[in-house]
Design a protein around this motif. Structure first.
Motif, PDB file in Angstrom:
ATOM      1  N   SER A  39     -55.637  64.136  46.315  1.00 57.61           N
ATOM      2  CA  SER A  39     -55.100  64.196  47.841  1.00 57.61           C
ATOM      3  C   SER A  39     -54.181  63.275  48.250  1.00 57.61           C
ATOM      4  N   VAL A  40     -53.645  62.336  47.319  1.00 56.19           N
ATOM      5  CA  VAL A  40     -52.668  61.521  47.375  1.00 56.19           C
ATOM      6  C   VAL A  40     -51.380  62.339  47.338  1.00 56.19           C
ATOM      7  N   ILE A  41     -51.429  63.274  46.073  1.00 59.10           N
ATOM      8  CA  ILE A  41     -50.211  63.936  45.927  1.00 59.10           C
ATOM      9  C   ILE A  41     -49.996  65.153  46.820  1.00 59.10           C
ATOM     10  N   PHE A  42     -51.290  65.689  47.473  1.00 65.23           N
ATOM     11  CA  PHE A  42     -51.198  66.685  48.724  1.00 65.23           C
ATOM     12  C   PHE A  42     -50.367  65.802  49.811  1.00 65.23           C
ATOM     13  N   SER A  43     -50.489  64.415  49.878  1.00 64.17           N
ATOM     14  CA  SER A  43     -50.176  63.772  51.129  1.00 64.17           C
ATOM     15  C   SER A  43     -48.441  63.793  51.037  1.00 64.17           C
ATOM     16  N   MET A  44     -47.869  64.168  49.849  1.00 63.37           N
ATOM     17  CA  MET A  44     -46.467  64.607  49.604  1.00 63.37           C
ATOM     18  C   MET A  44     -45.761  65.953  50.468  1.00 63.37           C
ATOM     19  N   ALA A  45     -46.892  66.486  50.985  1.00 66.21           N
ATOM     20  CA  ALA A  45     -46.425  67.756  51.765  1.00 66.21           C
ATOM     21  C   ALA A  45     -45.295  67.385  52.965  1.00 66.21           C
ATOM     22  N   ARG A  84     -33.216  59.113  56.147  1.00 60.79           N
ATOM     23  CA  ARG A  84     -34.416  58.712  55.798  1.00 60.79           C
ATOM     24  C   ARG A  84     -35.245  59.200  54.726  1.00 60.79           C
ATOM     25  N   PHE A  85     -35.052  60.718  54.757  1.00 63.07           N
ATOM     26  CA  PHE A  85     -35.651  61.627  53.829  1.00 63.07           C
ATOM     27  C   PHE A  85     -35.512  61.074  52.359  1.00 63.07           C
ATOM     28  N   PHE A  86     -34.270  60.601  51.972  1.00 64.71           N
ATOM     29  CA  PHE A  86     -34.034  60.349  50.619  1.00 64.71           C
ATOM     30  C   PHE A  86     -34.675  58.975  50.188  1.00 64.71           C
ATOM     31  N   VAL A  87     -34.808  58.172  51.322  1.00 64.62           N
ATOM     32  CA  VAL A  87     -35.580  57.142  50.701  1.00 64.62           C
ATOM     33  C   VAL A  87     -37.058  57.100  50.658  1.00 64.62           C
ATOM     34  N   ALA A  88     -37.408  58.144  51.561  1.00 65.99           N
ATOM     35  CA  ALA A  88     -38.900  58.516  51.355  1.00 65.99           C
ATOM     36  C   ALA A  88     -39.080  59.344  50.309  1.00 65.99           C
ATOM     37  N   ALA A  89     -38.173  59.910  49.709  1.00 65.83           N
ATOM     38  CA  ALA A  89     -38.181  60.763  48.483  1.00 65.83           C
ATOM     39  C   ALA A  89     -38.335  59.905  47.293  1.00 65.83           C
ATOM     40  N   LEU A  90     -37.685  58.888  47.320  1.00 63.25           N
ATOM     41  CA  LEU A  90     -37.609  58.024  46.133  1.00 63.25           C
ATOM     42  C   LEU A  90     -38.957  57.196  46.200  1.00 63.25           C
ATOM     43  N   LEU A  91     -39.121  56.655  47.431  1.00 61.44           N
ATOM     44  CA  LEU A  91     -40.446  55.807  47.313  1.00 61.44           C
ATOM     45  C   LEU A  91     -41.719  56.840  46.825  1.00 61.44           C
ATOM     46  N   LEU A 102     -50.238  54.092  45.453  1.00 61.35           N
ATOM     47  CA  LEU A 102     -50.675  54.536  46.897  1.00 61.35           C
ATOM     48  C   LEU A 102     -49.987  53.873  47.765  1.00 61.35           C
ATOM     49  N   LEU A 103     -49.316  52.507  47.776  1.00 62.41           N
ATOM     50  CA  LEU A 103     -48.730  52.152  48.927  1.00 62.41           C
ATOM     51  C   LEU A 103     -47.268  52.422  48.958  1.00 62.41           C
ATOM     52  N   LEU A 104     -46.807  52.697  47.907  1.00 64.65           N
ATOM     53  CA  LEU A 104     -45.252  53.412  47.718  1.00 64.65           C
ATOM     54  C   LEU A 104     -45.189  54.636  48.261  1.00 64.65           C
ATOM     55  N   ILE A 105     -46.265  55.480  48.200  1.00 66.50           N
ATOM     56  CA  ILE A 105     -46.465  56.890  48.531  1.00 66.50           C
ATOM     57  C   ILE A 105     -46.413  56.869  50.093  1.00 66.50           C
ATOM     58  N   LEU A 106     -47.487  56.122  50.577  1.00 71.68           N
ATOM     59  CA  LEU A 106     -48.203  56.293  51.931  1.00 71.68           C
ATOM     60  C   LEU A 106     -46.698  55.482  52.778  1.00 71.68           C
ATOM     61  N   THR A 107     -46.076  54.598  52.189  1.00 75.07           N
ATOM     62  CA  THR A 107     -44.830  54.089  52.909  1.00 75.07           C
ATOM     63  C   THR A 107     -43.787  54.815  52.828  1.00 75.07           C
ATOM     64  N   GLY A 108     -43.398  55.736  51.613  1.00 73.85           N
ATOM     65  CA  GLY A 108     -42.551  56.861  51.840  1.00 73.85           C
ATOM     66  C   GLY A 108     -42.726  57.873  52.875  1.00 73.85           C
ATOM     67  N   ASN A 109     -43.906  58.135  53.056  1.00 75.94           N
ATOM     68  CA  ASN A 109     -44.482  59.087  54.074  1.00 75.94           C
ATOM     69  C   ASN A 109     -44.112  58.460  55.499  1.00 75.94           C
ATOM     70  N   LEU A 110     -44.523  57.181  55.810  1.00 75.73           N
ATOM     71  CA  LEU A 110     -44.412  56.566  56.918  1.00 75.73           C
ATOM     72  C   LEU A 110     -42.969  56.545  57.356  1.00 75.73           C
ATOM     73  N   VAL A 111     -41.934  56.226  56.362  1.00 76.22           N
ATOM     74  CA  VAL A 111     -40.610  56.376  56.571  1.00 76.22           C
ATOM     75  C   VAL A 111     -40.024  57.672  57.132  1.00 76.22           C
ATOM     76  N   MET A 112     -40.591  58.629  56.670  1.00 83.43           N
ATOM     77  CA  MET A 112     -40.231  60.056  57.175  1.00 83.43           C
ATOM     78  C   MET A 112     -40.363  60.108  58.671  1.00 83.43           C
ATOM     79  N   PHE A 113     -41.250  59.152  59.333  1.00 79.17           N
ATOM     80  CA  PHE A 113     -41.687  59.304  60.834  1.00 79.17           C
ATOM     81  C   PHE A 113     -40.988  58.050  61.512  1.00 79.17           C
ATOM     82  N   ALA A 114     -40.251  57.268  60.968  1.00 78.92           N
ATOM     83  CA  ALA A 114     -39.671  56.195  61.440  1.00 78.92           C
ATOM     84  C   ALA A 114     -38.666  56.694  62.147  1.00 78.92           C
ATOM     85  N   ARG A 115     -38.323  56.076  63.365  1.00 81.21           N
ATOM     86  CA  ARG A 115     -37.433  56.525  64.391  1.00 81.21           C
ATOM     87  C   ARG A 115     -36.465  55.307  64.727  1.00 81.21           C
ATOM     88  N   PRO A 116     -35.409  54.905  63.650  1.00 78.10           N
ATOM     89  CA  PRO A 116     -34.673  53.614  63.954  1.00 78.10           C
ATOM     90  C   PRO A 116     -34.038  53.765  65.209  1.00 78.10           C
TER      91      PRO A 116
END
Length: 304
Positions: free
Chosen positions: A93-99, A118-125, A274-288
């Protein structure tokens, strides 16, 4: 309404992974998938027929539904069911969150929607998180090929799901009803899995146990009819990128359940990954830009 749809997706998809675990055993994966979506298709078609909302589709749209069925209601689940024999379903399910990252790439490839910086930061994370999450198990197993295959299949299944997202968005941009296209796609996915099972010579008999049949009904009605309907409605209402935000939350549900039922052991690498993956996903929705605008507006109000 969007909050309700999110809640349904998070809770249901967070619990379907343990149901997949309960279906592990003598029944071949294509057969389990066939029965799951056969029940789901029958329920969907019946509901739409009773409500008079099952719409006919042109041949071209049926072909796209066939493709969607392969991506979302067939081969991707074959990947997940097979991987569940080699890695923990909570980790799947964690891998699936990379959707969310797959959706960003595919939205660019198919619809020309350029991913934000920010996609590239999220992908790296995300990629760093995947390596960190599985590092201890990989080292302990001597880089066991089955563990690597489980990770690869989970990623491949996630890619298929993302392709299905793009097809669903295509349907909705053409004004097609989500429930109708989902029903046809499920039907085609069911038929494809049935044909594969026949060609393989698989026995279509389910496992006559409470756990297997209970998981089958839950996956068919809630995991397929309710959750997929809610998710693809979200895709149409707010877009595939934002809809995938639900994948930020349900791995936490899945891993919590997996801790009790599959004996998943939390270790420092797992927590950090897990924290890195979830942070990466969260970065994708950040709106600086939105945050900055808000700060500027507040400063202006204070000056005035």
């Amino acid at each position: 309404m969007n909050a309700l749809l999110y809640g349904l997706v998070v809770v249901i998809w967070g619990t379907t992974w343990i149901a997949i675990f309960l279906q592990q055993g003598p029944v071949p994966a294509p057969v389990s998938i066939f029965w799951r979506f056969a029940l789901a298709t029958a329920a969907m078609m019946l509901i739409l027929a009773v409500r008079g909302k099952l719409r006919a589709l042109p041949l071209r749209d049926h072909l796209f539904c066939l493709l969607q069925g392969c991506c979302v209601f067939g081969f991707n689940f074959w990947c997940f069911y097979t991987a569940a024999a080699w890695i923990n379903t909570g980790l799947e399910s964690v891998i699936f969150s990379m959707a969310v990252l797959f959706n960003a790439v595919n939205s660019f490839l198919f619809f020309g929607q350029k991913p934000p910086a920010r996609f590239f930061v999220a992908a790296l994370l995300g990629l760093t998180g995947i390596v960190t999450l599985f590092w201890q198990d990989l080292v302990a197993s001597g880089w066991n090929s089955t563990l690597l295959m489980g990770i690869a299949l989970s990623a491949l299944g996630t890619l298929g799901f993302s392709f299905g997202n793009m097809i669903s968005l295509r349907h909705q941009r053409k004004g097609l009803q989500t429930m109708t296209t989902n029903s046809w796609a499920m039907l085609y996915g069911t038929l494809i899995m049935g044909m594969i099972a026949l060609l393989r010579g698989d026995d279509f008999s389910p496992q006559w146990t409470v756990s297997y049949l209970g998981a089958l009904v839950y996956l068919a009605l809630f995991g397929s009819v309710v959750a997929f309907g809610a998710y693809f409605t979200l895709v149409g209402r707010i877009g595939p990128g934002k809809a995938a935000y639900s994948t930020l939350l349900f791995p936490l549900v899945a891993l919590t359940i997996s801790t009790f039922y599959e004996g998943y052991v939390w270790h420092i690498n797992g927590i950090a990954g897990l924290l890195l993956i979830l942070t990466g996903n969260l970065v994708m929705f950040a709106r600086p830009e939105s945050w900055l605008s808000g700060r500027l507006l507040r400063r202006k109000a204070n000056v005035c």
